[in-house]
Design an enzyme around this catalytic site. Structure first.
Site, PDB file in Angstrom:
ATOM      1  N   LYS A   1       1.194  -0.981  -0.366  1.00  0.00           N
ATOM      2  CA  LYS A   1      -0.405   0.106  -0.384  1.00  0.00           C
ATOM      3  C   LYS A   1       0.927   1.751  -0.121  1.00  0.00           C
ATOM      4  CE  LYS A   1      -0.405  -0.609   4.885  1.00  0.00           C
ATOM      5  NZ  LYS A   1      -1.059  -0.939   6.397  1.00  0.00           N
TER       6      LYS A   1
ATOM      7  N   TYR B   1      13.635  30.940   7.867  1.00  0.00           N
ATOM      8  CA  TYR B   1      12.722  32.177   9.000  1.00  0.00           C
ATOM      9  C   TYR B   1      13.140  32.222  10.326  1.00  0.00           C
ATOM     10  CZ  TYR B   1       9.987  31.298   4.251  1.00  0.00           C
ATOM     11  OH  TYR B   1       9.761  31.737   2.803  1.00  0.00           O
TER      12      TYR B   1
HETATM   13  C1  LIG Z   1      -0.389  -1.874   7.168  1.00  0.00           C
HETATM   14  C2  LIG Z   1      -1.815  -3.002   7.016  1.00  0.00           C
HETATM   15  C3  LIG Z   1      -1.307  -3.977   6.731  1.00  0.00           C
HETATM   16  C4  LIG Z   1       0.677  -4.661   7.012  1.00  0.00           C
HETATM   17  O1  LIG Z   1       0.944  -3.821   8.488  1.00  0.00           O
HETATM   18  P1  LIG Z   1       2.878  -3.659   8.969  1.00  0.00           P
HETATM   19  O2  LIG Z   1       2.329  -3.287  10.108  1.00  0.00           O
HETATM   20  O3  LIG Z   1       3.257  -2.462   7.670  1.00  0.00           O
HETATM   21  O4  LIG Z   1       3.330  -4.851   8.328  1.00  0.00           O
HETATM   22  C5  LIG Z   1      -1.720  -5.751   7.046  1.00  0.00           C
HETATM   23  N1  LIG Z   1      -2.841  -5.142   7.354  1.00  0.00           N
HETATM   24  C6  LIG Z   1      -3.962  -4.671   7.218  1.00  0.00           C
HETATM   25  C7  LIG Z   1      -5.495  -4.596   7.823  1.00  0.00           C
HETATM   26  C8  LIG Z   1      -3.031  -2.979   7.594  1.00  0.00           C
HETATM   27  O5  LIG Z   1      -3.502  -2.150   6.988  1.00  0.00           O
END
Ligand SMILES: *Cc1c(COP(=O)(O)O)cnc(C)c1O
Length: 401
Positions: free
Chosen positions: A33, A258
């Site tokens: 993702k 700044y």
């Molecule tokens: C992001 C996510 C994962 C992966 O989690 P990590 O800690 O990055 O391995 C697994 N399941 C869901 C539903 C997620 O949103």
């Protein structure tokens, strides 16, 4: 493009993936993702290194992954009710379903496509976030059973996500494991059969608190991030460098940036880098962050700007165009993503996913679609092998340019 470059170390990514493939007995869903945690197109690499399926949030992400790895199962788990489920069903993308509203939308899309949608029912185990609330779980299972009879959906998975798996001793883990087992039993009682179960993400897999199911959904760990801080086998997968734009000498008393948050107390050399908070360097790291140049750590001084930061290089006058390392693998003393996260008071995930589109991404260490060449193994110039890279698998270091 600013000249800044984010290098994705394919060999490190493959090594981390191979470690999880082994740790999970091959039951590895790679979670790609957020543009693979900011790494870009890495689906092929993780599949070649042992991932057997890929997970993402949106349908759009799933379709992109499908295009690069056509034969690998893909699961999309976070979509609004009006998402393009029809295209997803036609592309044979698995869809996670947290509510009867989404289940109905998926079912209608499948009917339009004349297909059966493959769904994973998602139960919330205590985060009060994604997934069906425990008191609506049985109704969701019943609704899915009915739609299975109509032929519009088939439940191929039941999933949960743990809230405190980075603290293996937290009693919440046992409660969530029990809730998940009960949810799976409810699904069977309501007539669902033949689905896989998946619970663990990176922390739950490393600490073992999410073991005992068919699939592990691993994101952060593939990219060298261990939320539980209990493992020393994962290796960093990114380096960020930037060219010096200009340099100048300033006298004692010169204010920088700044608000003049930083005033130099001696004559010194400054170097300007074309990276700022719009490129993902967290402004909260102002007055704490360091970079590495000519083998030395140097402080970033003054408040971070949107497009640039200023480095105090002391007696070193850099050359325009000279390369500065913002973060890297840490093997040569350079800052790491973990250092940046600490300086900004955040987690590594936020640093790696925040690097902006002005930064060029390059993939190194392996040709796409090919295993790394055997002769790229590298030993540090001082003769030490890099202990941080010693993993269960024998792997190669990418050549550092
Ligand atoms: C992001 C996510 C994962 C992966 O989690 P990590 O800690 O990055 O391995 C697994 N399941 C869901 C539903 C997620 O949103």
């Amino acid at each position: 493009m600013s000249g800044a470059e984010l290098r994705v170390h394919d060999d490190a990514l493959r090594a981390n993936t191979a470690w999880f493939a082994e740790r999970t007995g091959g039951r590895l869903m790679a979670v790609l993702k957020a543009d693979a945690f900011g790494h870009g197109a890495v689906a092929r690499s993780v599949v070649e290194a042992g991932a057997t399926s890929i997970g993402v949030t949106s349908v759009a992400e799933a379709l992109a992954v499908r295009a690069s790895t056509p034969d690998v199962p893909v699961l999309s788990w976070l979509n609004p009710v009006d998402a393009d489920f029809e295209t997803a069903v036609r592309a044979e993308i698995d869809l996670a379903v947290p509510s009867t509203e989404i289940l109905d939308a998926v079912s209608r899309a499948a009917a339009r496509a004349g297909r059966t949608a493959r769904v994973h029912l998602h139960v919330d185990l205590g985060m009060s976030r994604d997934g069906a609330a425990p008191d609506s779980w049985a109704a969701l299972c019943t609704a899915a059973t009915l739609l299975e009879r109509h032929g519009t959906v088939r439940v191929v998975g039941v999933m949960g996500h743990m809230s405190c798996a980075d603290r293996p001793d937290d009693p919440q883990n046992a409660r969530e494991r029990l809730l998940f087992s009960n949810a799976v039993r409810t699904a069977r009682r309501r007539g669902l059969r033949g689905f896989t179960t998946h619970l663990a993400a990176t922390a739950a897999t490393i600490t073992g608190v999410g073991d005992g199911h068919d699939l592990h959904r691993i994101g952060a760990g593939l990219f060298g991030i261990d939320p539980s801080s209990t493992s020393d086998v994962l290796v960093p997968t990114l380096s960020l460098t930037a060219p010096v734009v200009v340099t100048r000498m300033v006298r004692a008393g010169a204010g920088i940036g700044y608000g003049h948050d930083h005033v130099v107390d001696r004559a010194t050399n400054l170097a300007l880098l074309p990276l700022g908070y719009a490129d993902g360097l967290p402004r909260a790291a102002s007055e704490r962050a360091e970079v590495q140049v000519r083998g030395r750590r140097r402080r970033v001084v003054g408040r971070f700007s949107m497009d640039m930061i200023v480095v105090d290089t002391g007696d070193d006058r850099l050359h325009p165009g000279e390369t500065v390392t913002v973060f890297g693998r840490g093997a040569e003393g350079e800052p790491t993503v973990a250092d940046w996260a600490r300086w900004a008071g955040t987690i590594e995930h936020e640093i790696v996913t925040g690097i902006g589109p002005r930064v060029t991404r390059t993939h190194c260490g392996a040709e796409p679609g090919h295993a790394p060449a055997a002769d790229t193994r590298e030993t540090d110039s001082d003769g030490d092998t890099d202990t941080a890279t010693a993993t269960a698998t024998d792997r190669q270091e990418p050549a550092r340019a």
